[in-house]
Motif scaffolding. Structure first.
Motif, mmCIF file in Angstrom:
data_model
loop_
_atom_site.group_PDB
_atom_site.id
_atom_site.type_symbol
_atom_site.label_atom_id
_atom_site.label_comp_id
_atom_site.label_asym_id
_atom_site.label_seq_id
_atom_site.Cartn_x
_atom_site.Cartn_y
_atom_site.Cartn_z
ATOM 1 N N ARG A 94 22.824 44.968 25.128
ATOM 2 C CA ARG A 94 24.174 44.858 25.662
ATOM 3 C C ARG A 94 24.513 43.397 25.931
ATOM 4 N NH1 ARG A 94 23.592 49.188 23.930
ATOM 5 N NH2 ARG A 94 23.957 51.207 24.946
ATOM 6 N N HIS A 95 25.807 43.071 25.697
ATOM 7 C CA HIS A 95 26.291 41.703 25.926
ATOM 8 C C HIS A 95 27.531 41.753 26.808
ATOM 9 C CE1 HIS A 95 23.584 39.983 22.888
ATOM 10 N NE2 HIS A 95 23.879 41.027 22.144
ATOM 11 N N PRO A 96 27.369 41.987 28.080
ATOM 12 C CA PRO A 96 28.556 42.054 28.949
ATOM 13 C C PRO A 96 29.276 40.723 29.059
ATOM 14 C CG PRO A 96 26.536 42.074 30.254
ATOM 15 C CD PRO A 96 26.120 42.218 28.822
ATOM 16 N N GLY A 97 28.532 39.621 28.893
ATOM 17 C CA GLY A 97 29.173 38.311 28.984
ATOM 18 C C GLY A 97 30.213 38.095 27.896
ATOM 19 N N ARG A 98 29.944 38.629 26.699
ATOM 20 C CA ARG A 98 30.920 38.484 25.614
ATOM 21 C C ARG A 98 32.217 39.210 25.941
ATOM 22 N NH1 ARG A 98 27.165 39.574 20.218
ATOM 23 N NH2 ARG A 98 25.649 37.887 20.591
ATOM 24 N N PHE A 99 32.084 40.416 26.434
ATOM 25 C CA PHE A 99 33.290 41.185 26.795
ATOM 26 C C PHE A 99 34.079 40.467 27.881
ATOM 27 C CE2 PHE A 99 35.335 44.385 29.509
ATOM 28 C CZ PHE A 99 36.175 44.968 28.576
ATOM 29 N N LEU A 100 33.383 39.924 28.866
ATOM 30 C CA LEU A 100 34.055 39.204 29.943
ATOM 31 C C LEU A 100 34.754 37.950 29.412
ATOM 32 C CD1 LEU A 100 34.626 38.951 32.969
ATOM 33 C CD2 LEU A 100 32.449 37.711 33.190
ATOM 34 N N ALA A 101 34.103 37.244 28.477
ATOM 35 C CA ALA A 101 34.711 36.035 27.906
ATOM 36 C C ALA A 101 35.963 36.375 27.113
ATOM 37 C CB ALA A 101 33.700 35.322 27.020
ATOM 38 N N VAL A 102 35.936 37.496 26.359
ATOM 39 C CA VAL A 102 37.109 37.916 25.594
ATOM 40 C C VAL A 102 38.260 38.257 26.528
ATOM 41 C CG1 VAL A 102 38.012 39.701 24.060
ATOM 42 C CG2 VAL A 102 35.790 38.686 23.600
ATOM 43 N N VAL A 103 37.961 38.933 27.627
ATOM 44 C CA VAL A 103 39.010 39.303 28.583
ATOM 45 C C VAL A 103 39.631 38.056 29.195
ATOM 46 C CG1 VAL A 103 39.468 40.449 30.783
ATOM 47 C CG2 VAL A 103 38.014 41.558 29.064
ATOM 48 N N ILE A 104 38.787 37.116 29.614
ATOM 49 C CA ILE A 104 39.304 35.886 30.224
ATOM 50 C C ILE A 104 40.126 35.089 29.214
ATOM 51 C CG2 ILE A 104 38.632 33.678 31.237
ATOM 52 C CD1 ILE A 104 36.211 35.075 32.456
ATOM 53 N N VAL B 251 44.128 34.030 29.395
ATOM 54 C CA VAL B 251 44.588 32.642 29.285
ATOM 55 C C VAL B 251 45.596 32.496 28.145
ATOM 56 C CG1 VAL B 251 43.851 30.276 28.757
ATOM 57 C CG2 VAL B 251 42.481 31.697 30.297
ATOM 58 N N VAL B 252 45.312 33.112 26.995
ATOM 59 C CA VAL B 252 46.227 33.022 25.853
ATOM 60 C C VAL B 252 47.575 33.632 26.184
ATOM 61 C CG1 VAL B 252 46.622 33.832 23.492
ATOM 62 C CG2 VAL B 252 44.390 32.909 24.133
ATOM 63 N N LEU B 253 47.578 34.780 26.837
ATOM 64 C CA LEU B 253 48.840 35.414 27.217
ATOM 65 C C LEU B 253 49.626 34.548 28.199
ATOM 66 C CD1 LEU B 253 47.756 39.156 27.609
ATOM 67 C CD2 LEU B 253 49.108 38.134 25.769
ATOM 68 N N GLN B 254 48.922 33.916 29.127
ATOM 69 C CA GLN B 254 49.590 33.044 30.080
ATOM 70 C C GLN B 254 50.230 31.846 29.371
ATOM 71 O OE1 GLN B 254 50.103 33.279 33.416
ATOM 72 N NE2 GLN B 254 49.180 35.309 33.484
#
Length: 303
Positions: free
Chosen positions: A31-41, A45-48
């Motif tokens: 599992r790579h939870p850090g990748r999912f968290l990075a995509v969400v962040i 940022v992109v939407l902002q």
């Protein structure tokens, strides 16, 4: 069934197959939870950023959309593409000749090639374009004369060296100095023994170049040459120094000076440059894949 400590650490769990005394291992993906968290962040940022840009009235999106496909802008795009293609053709031709001269035994020809690369690579492109633009002022007439005798023919320089030709020569000659080093590196990456073996088989020099050396050198030459072509595209914005008044940058600057709105017209120019660069990158990818046949192996297939 309980798992051993080693199974928990490695992520491999033994599974007993029904009616079979043999236990098979099933690989559990890590599992790579850090990748999912990075995509969400990153998405937040992109939407902002998009919201801040799109909703900002200072960008004047109505002016941007009005002049994105304006006839003056489209004409500037066409001239920019023409300058890029012709100047790169001149640069590639001159660079090929310089590589051949540097490979000769004649010290005069080698010295000429070194001097060309030294001068055009050592002086700023903007300065070179300024001198090309002032060439007709420095030399108002061009004449063919007999040494210590009368003139045979005389013509005014402005009728020969037009702004378009000055822009092409200025960009092409400057780029040829860089392409010469790229081409030389590509040919030097090939083992000299291949050319000697081809000569031993009775192949001519031209055939050795086109059938043996050129296909292998292109694998090294294509990537940096593609980058130089993209750089040439953006370098056409400097032909204002000549001045050449038909390129994309001049067209958008003229409109912005008339409207006193530089931001939307800068975005228009940037959009077109980005679009053309994207097309050139796609072409570079297919060229690299074509000349890399039989050499590059996909990592997944290599396993």
């Amino acid at each position: 069934m309980t798992l051993s400590a080693k199974s928990v650490e490695t992520g491999i769990a033994p599974v007993l197959i029904e009616n079979s005394p043999v236990a098979r291992n099933v690989v559990i993906p890590r599992r790579h939870p850090g990748r999912f968290l990075a995509v969400v962040i990153l998405g937040i940022v992109v939407l902002q950023v998009l919201q801040a840009v799109v909703a900002n009235p200072n960008f004047h999106w109505d002016i941007y959309l009005t002049y994105l496909f304006a006839p003056q802008v489209i004409r500037g795009v066409g001239w920019t593409l023409l300058l890029t293609v012709v100047a790169m053709s001149v640069a590639i031709t001159v660079a090929g000749l310089l590589v051949i001269l540097r490979d000769r035994d004649n010290p005069v020809l080698r010295g000429l090639a070194y001097a060309w690369v030294w001068f055009f690579r050592g002086t700023p492109i903007y300065t070179q374009l300024l001198f090309w633009g002032l060439f007709a002022v420095l030399f108002p007439t061009l004449s063919l004369t007999i040494p210590f005798g009368p003139q045979i023919i005389t013509v005014e320089t402005k009728y020969i060296l037009t702004p378009a030709l000055a822009a092409i020569l200025g960009l092409g000659f400057n780029e040829s100095a860089y392409l010469t080093e790229i081409f030389r590196a590509g040919f030097n990456s090939i083992d000299r023994g291949q050319a000697e073996a081809a000569q031993a088989l009775g192949m001519g020099q031209s055939k050795i170049w086109w059938r043996i050396l050129m296909p292998q050198a292109m694998r090294v030459i294509i990537p940096p040459t593609g980058n130089e072509a993209i750089g040439m595209l953006k370098m056409t914005s400097l032909v204002l120094a000549i001045p050449f008044t038909l390129d994309l940058t001049f067209a958008t600057n003229a409109i912005s000076n008339r409207l006193y709105q530089p931001i939307p017209l800068l975005m228009v120019a940037g959009t077109w440059y980005l679009a053309i660069t994207s097309v050139l990158m796609v072409g570079q990818y297919y060229l690299e894949r074509y000349f890399g046949k039989g050499v590059s192996v996909h990592p997944a297939r290599a396993e």
